[in-house]
Motif scaffolding. Structure first.
Motif, PDB file in Angstrom:
ATOM      1  N   GLN A  20       0.813  -1.215   0.000  1.00 27.76           N
ATOM      2  CA  GLN A  20       0.000   0.000   0.000  1.00 27.76           C
ATOM      3  C   GLN A  20       0.849   1.269   0.000  1.00 27.76           C
ATOM      4  OE1 GLN A  20      -2.208  -0.872   3.554  1.00 27.76           O
ATOM      5  NE2 GLN A  20      -3.964  -1.711   2.442  1.00 27.76           N
ATOM      6  N   ALA A  51       1.670  -4.115  -9.705  1.00 30.30           N
ATOM      7  CA  ALA A  51       0.363  -4.526 -10.212  1.00 30.30           C
ATOM      8  C   ALA A  51       0.472  -5.757 -11.099  1.00 30.30           C
ATOM      9  CB  ALA A  51      -0.284  -3.372 -10.979  1.00 30.30           C
ATOM     10  N   TRP A  55      -1.213  -9.153  -9.817  1.00 32.32           N
ATOM     11  CA  TRP A  55      -2.578  -9.137 -10.335  1.00 32.32           C
ATOM     12  C   TRP A  55      -2.682  -9.450 -11.825  1.00 32.32           C
ATOM     13  CZ3 TRP A  55      -7.086  -9.485  -8.041  1.00 32.32           C
ATOM     14  CH2 TRP A  55      -8.245  -9.128  -8.721  1.00 32.32           C
ATOM     15  N   GLU A  80     -11.437  -5.748  -7.994  1.00 30.94           N
ATOM     16  CA  GLU A  80     -10.375  -5.327  -8.891  1.00 30.94           C
ATOM     17  C   GLU A  80      -9.084  -5.125  -8.109  1.00 30.94           C
ATOM     18  OE1 GLU A  80     -12.307  -1.859 -10.447  1.00 30.94           O
ATOM     19  OE2 GLU A  80     -13.237  -2.976 -12.100  1.00 30.94           O
ATOM     20  N   TRP A  81      -8.042  -4.683  -8.806  1.00 31.60           N
ATOM     21  CA  TRP A  81      -6.745  -4.488  -8.169  1.00 31.60           C
ATOM     22  C   TRP A  81      -6.836  -3.504  -6.997  1.00 31.60           C
ATOM     23  CZ3 TRP A  81      -2.554  -6.269  -6.618  1.00 31.60           C
ATOM     24  CH2 TRP A  81      -1.412  -5.502  -6.371  1.00 31.60           C
ATOM     25  N   GLY A  82      -7.546  -2.403  -7.189  1.00 30.17           N
ATOM     26  CA  GLY A  82      -7.702  -1.433  -6.111  1.00 30.17           C
ATOM     27  C   GLY A  82      -8.437  -2.009  -4.913  1.00 30.17           C
ATOM     28  N   THR A  83      -9.371  -2.912  -5.170  1.00 30.39           N
ATOM     29  CA  THR A  83     -10.103  -3.567  -4.086  1.00 30.39           C
ATOM     30  C   THR A  83      -9.162  -4.425  -3.252  1.00 30.39           C
ATOM     31  OG1 THR A  83     -11.957  -3.745  -5.641  1.00 30.39           O
ATOM     32  CG2 THR A  83     -12.153  -4.930  -3.557  1.00 30.39           C
ATOM     33  N   VAL A  85      -5.824  -4.191  -2.952  1.00 26.41           N
ATOM     34  CA  VAL A  85      -4.775  -3.447  -2.255  1.00 26.41           C
ATOM     35  C   VAL A  85      -5.337  -2.571  -1.145  1.00 26.41           C
ATOM     36  CG1 VAL A  85      -2.899  -1.782  -2.501  1.00 26.41           C
ATOM     37  CG2 VAL A  85      -3.332  -3.451  -4.307  1.00 26.41           C
ATOM     38  N   TYR A  86      -6.377  -1.809  -1.462  1.00 23.81           N
ATOM     39  CA  TYR A  86      -6.850  -0.785  -0.522  1.00 23.81           C
ATOM     40  C   TYR A  86      -8.196  -1.093   0.128  1.00 23.81           C
ATOM     41  CZ  TYR A  86      -3.113   1.833  -2.762  1.00 23.81           C
ATOM     42  OH  TYR A  86      -1.893   2.228  -3.247  1.00 23.81           O
ATOM     43  N   ASP A  89     -14.153   0.724  -2.102  1.00 23.13           N
ATOM     44  CA  ASP A  89     -15.266   0.590  -3.045  1.00 23.13           C
ATOM     45  C   ASP A  89     -15.783  -0.841  -3.127  1.00 23.13           C
ATOM     46  OD1 ASP A  89     -14.968   3.285  -3.675  1.00 23.13           O
ATOM     47  OD2 ASP A  89     -13.515   2.856  -5.257  1.00 23.13           O
TER      48      ASP A  89
END
Length: 211
Positions: A20, A51, A55, A80-83, A85-86, A89
């Motif tokens: 992160q 990434a 992923w 998704e990738w953002g989901t 890692v962080y 959403d």
């Protein structure tokens, strides 16, 4: 993540933290070093970014696929990738929220950190120890570590107040029956009673003592 990390090994939480905060030295960050290995170690022939490694690489996608195929049906939002890692959403379906509650997010967190850790460890084994890419071995390691984390979470529910733990165990029991994990309990159809039985008194011994 701070709340969820109490359910995973510190070494797994540490990798997620470094991921992160852009603190992992992958090939992309070594391009200025002469002779450094900068391409994906799984033979993709592209520069290794965080990434890509965790992923977008076909190797990583293969490891994720078994878990994401199942978990995605519990969320209205795409994973998704953002989901990963962080943890942002992410919106559970109304059914999943009511049926599995807090357990859904714990299991999702366990899966994400274990898969990330196993992918990172395998990459290092290839880079520093000369091992060959082995997706079967990584999948087996993922399964084993997820099973251990799930068993530990189940044990935690046995230590909490009966009213709370009974509800959590029921939710966790229902969720685990749908996931590719080894359940840490015998499926006797009454999850609320797991771990709450009172010890049975040895009446025979008592009667003998009285005699």
């Amino acid at each position: 993540d701070i709340k969820m990390n109490k359910h995973v090994l510190p070494v797994n939480a540490d990798l997620l933290y470094r991921l992160q905060h852009n603190a992992l030295y992958v090939g992309f960050r070594l391009q200025h070093v002469n002779g450094a290995a900068t391409l994906c170690h799984h033979g993709c022939n592209v520069v290794e970014t965080v990434a890509h490694l965790f992923w977008y690489c076909e190797f990583a996608a293969d490891v994720w696929s078994e878990w994401l195929t199942v978990l995605q049906r519990y969320f209205d939002s795409p994973i998704e990738w953002g989901t990963i890692v962080y943890f942002m959403d992410i919106v559970p379906t109304e059914h999943a929220k009511n049926a599995f509650g807090y357990s859904l997010f714990v299991i999702f967190h366990i899966v994400r950190v274990v898969v990330l850790r196993c992918l990172g460890t395998h990459r290092n084994d290839i880079r520093f120890h000369g091992e060959k890419p082995n997706v079967i071995a990584v999948k087996a390691r993922v399964h084993a570590l997820i099973d251990l984390h799930v068993a530990a979470f189940w044990e935690v529910t046995l230590l909490k107040a009966i009213r709370q733990s009974s509800r959590v165990r029921s939710e966790l029991h229902a969720l685990l029956r749908e996931l590719p994990v080894t359940a840490p309990f015998e499926d006797d159809g009454d999850p609320s009673n797991h771990g709450t039985e009172e010890p049975t008194q040895d009446t025979t011994g008592t009667n003998l003592a009285r005699g």
